[in-house]
Write a protein that holds these residues in place. Structure first.
Motif, mmCIF file in Angstrom:
data_model
loop_
_atom_site.group_PDB
_atom_site.id
_atom_site.type_symbol
_atom_site.label_atom_id
_atom_site.label_comp_id
_atom_site.label_asym_id
_atom_site.label_seq_id
_atom_site.Cartn_x
_atom_site.Cartn_y
_atom_site.Cartn_z
ATOM 1 N N UNK A 196 0.831 -1.206 0.000
ATOM 2 C CA UNK A 196 0.000 0.000 0.000
ATOM 3 C C UNK A 196 0.866 1.257 0.000
ATOM 4 N N UNK A 197 2.006 1.199 0.703
ATOM 5 C CA UNK A 197 2.875 2.366 0.804
ATOM 6 C C UNK A 197 3.901 2.444 -0.336
ATOM 7 N N UNK A 198 4.015 1.376 -1.124
ATOM 8 C CA UNK A 198 4.917 1.393 -2.277
ATOM 9 C C UNK A 198 4.048 1.492 -3.516
ATOM 10 N N UNK A 199 3.789 2.721 -3.938
ATOM 11 C CA UNK A 199 2.741 2.999 -4.912
ATOM 12 C C UNK A 199 2.944 2.294 -6.254
ATOM 13 N N UNK A 200 4.202 2.208 -6.741
ATOM 14 C CA UNK A 200 4.389 1.604 -8.062
ATOM 15 C C UNK A 200 4.097 0.104 -8.037
ATOM 16 N N UNK A 201 4.338 -0.557 -6.904
ATOM 17 C CA UNK A 201 3.978 -1.974 -6.794
ATOM 18 C C UNK A 201 2.464 -2.129 -6.716
ATOM 19 N N UNK A 202 1.823 -1.267 -5.938
ATOM 20 C CA UNK A 202 0.371 -1.312 -5.791
ATOM 21 C C UNK A 202 -0.320 -1.107 -7.137
ATOM 22 N N UNK A 203 0.098 -0.092 -7.883
ATOM 23 C CA UNK A 203 -0.564 0.193 -9.155
ATOM 24 C C UNK A 203 -0.255 -0.867 -10.203
ATOM 25 N N UNK A 204 0.952 -1.469 -10.126
ATOM 26 C CA UNK A 204 1.220 -2.572 -11.049
ATOM 27 C C UNK A 204 0.261 -3.728 -10.786
ATOM 28 N N UNK A 205 0.052 -4.064 -9.529
ATOM 29 C CA UNK A 205 -0.851 -5.163 -9.193
ATOM 30 C C UNK A 205 -2.281 -4.868 -9.635
ATOM 31 N N UNK A 206 -2.701 -3.613 -9.484
ATOM 32 C CA UNK A 206 -4.042 -3.237 -9.930
ATOM 33 C C UNK A 206 -4.155 -3.349 -11.451
ATOM 34 N N UNK A 207 -3.116 -2.879 -12.152
ATOM 35 C CA UNK A 207 -3.114 -2.996 -13.617
ATOM 36 C C UNK A 207 -3.104 -4.465 -14.030
#
Length: 430
Positions: free
Chosen positions: A229-240
């Protein structure tokens, strides 16, 4: 690839060859056999297999992260891998002896769940068997050889199926012996190809347990989710990834069932899917080699756009030759989008927590196909038109593309902030 593949890399790739035989069985012969077993008890193979696949992926979404977190503990990864692998293969072998459609679906859910859990652990092994610089190509080789290698047992299975199929005028085998041989052959291939990796693999990245592996896995999973949640690029990759890979896996799982419901000949469908496997082999290798010159991010974007166009094309299918074109197009991009996504994720996560992170990855990946298969089945069930169900997938590819572009920008910002922090330790990064 820069330098020859190491022995361990080849053995890791060999497991892709083994488990891909089960994947091909699921997407080709299982829908056909299920249709025969169920008879008039079900209205649509697409609907019931869609629901069953959704249940399997929902199960993996719930327990996959815990299994992955437990596999990160010292000395546990190979043990957990062995358990889920053997459970899946055993379920596959027994599946050929089940004659009632309800029990067939139940055992299918069990075997597919265990198969997916084995991939959670297997994918996390990539961090141990190769280096960050080689991940893209090693991952691509895995999918490439998986596609072409799985054709060996598949061709044998098709021969057995032809000996059973009454419509071709042979019918040398009744249904149950044909099924038993096919499922036993697939299970044996799956296990046999896993033995080299099982004998040679050593866990290099791990965390020390503070308590029982399951309890430790649950505890560390909570920490991992907070980190994501605090590492935004990992979070958004998972969402994508959730959205674009959802469409990919749904197409893989339901392609034959979809073609069957459209009235296409089952033998033609099997040959078309075989063409997909053959095309996917050189395509995955060549595009994997292209990652030396082109950023993997751009390759992923190209694949998402291609899949969006493929989905639009599939909505209007009504001729046999159109399904052949679809099979070739899917083969061009299927392996690359999976391989690049896997290696991209492996490079942006903490290596010692690869099992935990790939457990979460599986929620957003194969776990995400719960939504795709469910929506396709639901829309097809409510409207009576399978092509309307397929149209749902095009929207998912668009959303996935938008989120992945955001991911690229966030990762660039993260790297820039990290570089500043290294120069000035008092500077905080996100």
């Amino acid at each position: 690839m820069k330098g020859k593949m190491t022995s361990l890399e080849k053995k890791w790739v060999a497991y892709d060859v083994g488990n891909s035989a089960f994947t091909l069985l699921v997407s080709t012969l299982i829908p056909i056999f299920f249709n025969v077993i169920a008879g008039e008890a079900v209205n649509s193979a697409t609907v019931y297999l869609g629901y069953a696949t959704s249940i399997a992926t929902a199960i993996v979404a719930l327990i996959g992260p815990v299994v992955g977190a437990a596999a990160d503990l010292r000395g546990t990864k190979k043990k957990i891998f062995s358990v889920v692998l053997l459970a899946g293969a055993l379920g596959c072998a027994v599946l050929g002896f089940v004659a009632h459609w309800i029990w067939f679906l139940a055992l299918f859910v069990f075997s597919k769940s265990a198969y997916s859990l084995s991939l959670v652990v297997y994918d996390s092994m990539l961090c141990d068997v190769t280096t960050a610089e080689r991940m893209d190509e090693v991952s691509s080789r895995g999918y490439a050889w998986g596609y072409i290698g799985s054709c060996i047992p598949f061709v044998l299975c098709v021969v057995i199926y032809v000996l059973y199929e009454p419509s071709v005028g042979i019918a040398a085998l009744p249904l149950m012996p044909a099924m038993a041989i096919i499922f036993l052959l697939t299970a044996a291939w799956w296990v046999g190809c896993s033995i080299p990796l099982w004998k040679s693999y050593e866990q290099k990245h791990f965390v020390e347990p503070d308590c029982h592996p399951v309890k430790e896995g649950i505890k560390s999973l909570g920490r991992t989710f907070r980190e994501i949640v605090h590492t935004k690029h990992i979070l958004f990759f998972l969402l994508a990834f959730f959205f674009f890979i959802d469409g990919v896996y749904t197409i893989i799982d339901l392609a034959v069932a979809y073609g069957t419901d459209l009235g296409f000949d089952s033998a033609m469908l099997l040959l078309a899917l075989l063409v997909t496997q053959i095309v996917a082999f050189p395509a995955a290798i060549l595009l994997g080699m292209l990652s030396r010159r082109v950023k993997p991010e751009y390759l992923i974007i190209a694949c998402i756009v291609a899949y969006f166009l493929i989905t639009i094309y599939a909505i209007f299918l009504n001729e046999t030759y159109e399904f052949w074109i679809l099979a070739v197009c899917v083969g061009l991009f299927q392996g690359t989008i999976q391989a690049m996504s896997r290696s991209y994720f492996a490079k942006i996560i903490p290596q010692e927590k690869s099992g935990e992170y790939f457990g979460v990855y599986d929620i957003f990946g194969k776990g995400a196909s719960f939504l795709g298969t469910f929506l396709v089945a639901l829309v097809a069930d409510l409207t009576g038109r399978e092509n309307l169900g397929v149209s749902v997938l095009s929207v998912m590819f668009v959303i996935g593309l938008i989120l992945f572009v955001i991911t690229i920008r966030l990762r660039s910002k993260y790297k820039a902030d990290l570089a500043i922090a290294e120069k000035d330790p008092e500077e905080k990064t996100e």
